[in-house]
Each structure stands twice: as C-alpha cells, then as structure tokens.
Write a protein that holds these residues in place. Structure first.
Motif, mmCIF file in Angstrom:
data_model
loop_
_atom_site.group_PDB
_atom_site.id
_atom_site.type_symbol
_atom_site.label_atom_id
_atom_site.label_comp_id
_atom_site.label_asym_id
_atom_site.label_seq_id
_atom_site.Cartn_x
_atom_site.Cartn_y
_atom_site.Cartn_z
ATOM 1 N N VAL A 1 0.846 -1.201 0.000
ATOM 2 C CA VAL A 1 0.000 0.000 0.000
ATOM 3 C C VAL A 1 0.881 1.251 0.000
ATOM 4 N N LYS A 2 1.921 1.255 0.827
ATOM 5 C CA LYS A 2 2.834 2.411 0.864
ATOM 6 C C LYS A 2 3.502 2.630 -0.485
ATOM 7 N N ARG A 3 3.871 1.525 -1.134
ATOM 8 C CA ARG A 3 4.528 1.597 -2.438
ATOM 9 C C ARG A 3 3.556 2.080 -3.520
ATOM 10 N N ASP A 4 2.349 1.502 -3.554
ATOM 11 C CA ASP A 4 1.399 1.775 -4.628
ATOM 12 C C ASP A 4 0.570 3.044 -4.411
ATOM 13 N N PHE A 5 0.387 3.430 -3.153
ATOM 14 C CA PHE A 5 -0.460 4.578 -2.822
ATOM 15 C C PHE A 5 0.226 5.456 -1.774
ATOM 16 N N PRO A 6 1.300 6.150 -2.171
ATOM 17 C CA PRO A 6 2.010 6.989 -1.199
ATOM 18 C C PRO A 6 1.081 8.059 -0.608
ATOM 19 N N GLY A 7 1.153 8.235 0.712
ATOM 20 C CA GLY A 7 0.326 9.235 1.375
ATOM 21 C C GLY A 7 -1.041 8.720 1.800
ATOM 22 N N TYR A 8 -1.375 7.509 1.407
ATOM 23 C CA TYR A 8 -2.668 6.929 1.774
ATOM 24 C C TYR A 8 -2.519 6.048 3.005
ATOM 25 N N ARG A 9 -3.639 5.860 3.681
ATOM 26 C CA ARG A 9 -3.674 4.958 4.839
ATOM 27 C C ARG A 9 -4.820 3.972 4.662
ATOM 28 N N ILE A 10 -4.713 2.857 5.349
ATOM 29 C CA ILE A 10 -5.773 1.849 5.314
ATOM 30 C C ILE A 10 -6.854 2.286 6.288
ATOM 31 N N ASP A 11 -8.054 2.471 5.764
ATOM 32 C CA ASP A 11 -9.192 2.893 6.583
ATOM 33 C C ASP A 11 -10.018 1.700 7.039
ATOM 34 N N ASP A 12 -10.143 0.685 6.183
ATOM 35 C CA ASP A 12 -10.962 -0.489 6.490
ATOM 36 C C ASP A 12 -10.344 -1.688 5.783
ATOM 37 N N ALA A 13 -10.426 -2.873 6.412
ATOM 38 C CA ALA A 13 -9.799 -4.050 5.817
ATOM 39 C C ALA A 13 -10.680 -5.279 5.992
ATOM 40 N N ASP A 14 -10.783 -6.057 4.911
ATOM 41 C CA ASP A 14 -11.487 -7.337 4.929
ATOM 42 C C ASP A 14 -10.543 -8.397 4.383
ATOM 43 N N LYS A 15 -10.557 -9.563 5.023
ATOM 44 C CA LYS A 15 -9.754 -10.700 4.580
ATOM 45 C C LYS A 15 -10.706 -11.755 4.028
ATOM 46 N N TYR A 16 -10.447 -12.205 2.791
ATOM 47 C CA TYR A 16 -11.269 -13.235 2.150
ATOM 48 C C TYR A 16 -10.436 -14.493 1.947
ATOM 49 N N VAL A 17 -11.040 -15.632 2.226
ATOM 50 C CA VAL A 17 -10.410 -16.916 1.931
ATOM 51 C C VAL A 17 -11.409 -17.720 1.111
ATOM 52 N N ALA A 18 -10.990 -18.093 -0.111
ATOM 53 C CA ALA A 18 -11.830 -18.888 -1.012
ATOM 54 C C ALA A 18 -10.923 -19.792 -1.835
ATOM 55 N N ASP A 19 -11.272 -21.042 -1.937
ATOM 56 C CA ASP A 19 -10.495 -22.023 -2.702
ATOM 57 C C ASP A 19 -9.023 -22.040 -2.278
ATOM 58 N N GLY A 20 -8.775 -21.873 -1.003
ATOM 59 C CA GLY A 20 -7.412 -21.910 -0.486
ATOM 60 C C GLY A 20 -6.595 -20.650 -0.760
ATOM 61 N N LYS A 21 -7.204 -19.655 -1.354
ATOM 62 C CA LYS A 21 -6.487 -18.405 -1.664
ATOM 63 C C LYS A 21 -6.984 -17.291 -0.748
ATOM 64 N N THR A 22 -6.036 -16.498 -0.270
ATOM 65 C CA THR A 22 -6.368 -15.385 0.619
ATOM 66 C C THR A 22 -6.169 -14.080 -0.123
#
Length: 181
Positions: A126-147
């Motif tokens: 996130v720091k690399r791709d969106f400098p100056g941005y912060r994480i406001d909300d986060a969801d973790k998904y797990v489906a078919d063994g992939k996160t």
C-alpha cells in the motif's frame, strides 16, 4: 371558563350526546393503539419463529462443518442465500461471514479485520502503490485456499476532493484490482 359558559347554553341532552361521542372516540383510539401494539408484537414473534425455523432446517453436515471450523463463534445468524448457507457471526473480536454449500464445504470466508491485523507485506505494498494513503478499512477473504485482502484507502484528511480507493491484494502483496471509491 368561556367554554363552560357556552356549555351552559347548550341543552343537557345534547351535552350528553357530545360527551358520549367523545368518550367513544377516545375508546376507539385506545383500541387502535392496543391493536397496533398487538400487531407489532405478533410481527416480531412470527419473524423470530421464522428465523428459528431456518436454523432448525440446517443439515447436520453443514452445521458440524461450521462448528468444527469456528468453535469460538458467537452471535451466530444463519440464512439461506440461493443454494448456499450464509452464516454471520463474531469471533476473536472480528465480524465474520461464511458461505457453506449443502455438503458442508466452506466456499468463502470473509473476516472484517483491524488495520493492525493486515500483514506487513500488504501494508508495504500500500505504501509503495499509494504513497500518502492509509488503510481505513480491511477485509480478509479466503476462497479455494487463496487469501485476498480488500482494503479501503484514504488520505486520512477531511479534504473532500481527496480520492479514496478500494484495492484488492493477494497474500503475496500483488495488487489484483483497484477501484476509485
């Protein structure tokens, strides 16, 4: 006082009819209020019975699969969505949502995670791709063994012109999608 003077001029028989009508009108209002309250109670009762009926119709293979995987689940709510069983619950101070098929296989698991639970490599991406941005909300998904992680990003300011993003990263930190939010 002026009303009493007016009432004295009206014949007693008419006064009695007026008071009788007012009494009946007031009585009807009381009955209507009680009827509305009774209908409300009946609606809540029927809704709670419907929820219980759905829970009692869950196949044991589905219920067992859920409880084996999420033994510490609390505030469990079951719902049928199409061919899948949808379960919303709380565990480990996070909200979860799980979709389970009729054979008990977990198809998808969504967990609303705290920002401090986002893996370090994702935060670095996130720091690399969106400098100056912060994480406001986060969801973790797990489906078919992939996160994957779906993050809502903002500048952390009250500047309404600042662009907000909804970004998806895989477990390795590779950006899979970004949508202006």
């Amino acid at each position: 006082v002026k009303t009493l003077g007016l009432l004295r001029r009206i014949p007693n028989s008419f006064q009695i009819q007026v008071f009788t009508l007012l009494y009946k009108f007031n009585f009807k209002i009381i009955i209507m209020k009680k009827s509305i309250a009774l209908l409300g109670f009946l609606g809540v009762f029927l809704f709670s019975c419907a929820q219980t009926a759905v829970q009692s119709n869950i196949p044991s293979v589905v219920s067992n699969s859920f409880h084996q995987n999420f033994s510490n689940a609390m505030n469990i709510e079951w719902e049928m969505k199409g061919e899948l069983y949808n379960v919303e619950f709380d565990a480990n101070n996070n909200e979860h949502e799980v979709w389970i098929d009729s054979k008990g296989k977990i198809i998808n698991h969504k967990e609303e995670i705290k920002v401090n639970q986002v893996p370090a490599n994702i935060k670095e991406a996130v720091k690399r791709d969106f400098p100056g941005y912060r994480i406001d909300d986060a969801d973790k998904y797990v489906a078919d063994g992939k996160t994957t992680y779906v993050l809502e990003l903002d500048k952390g300011t009250f500047d309404k012109s600042a662009v907000e993003w909804k970004v998806t990263y895989d477990n390795s930190g590779k950006q899979l999608s970004k949508v202006q939010d």
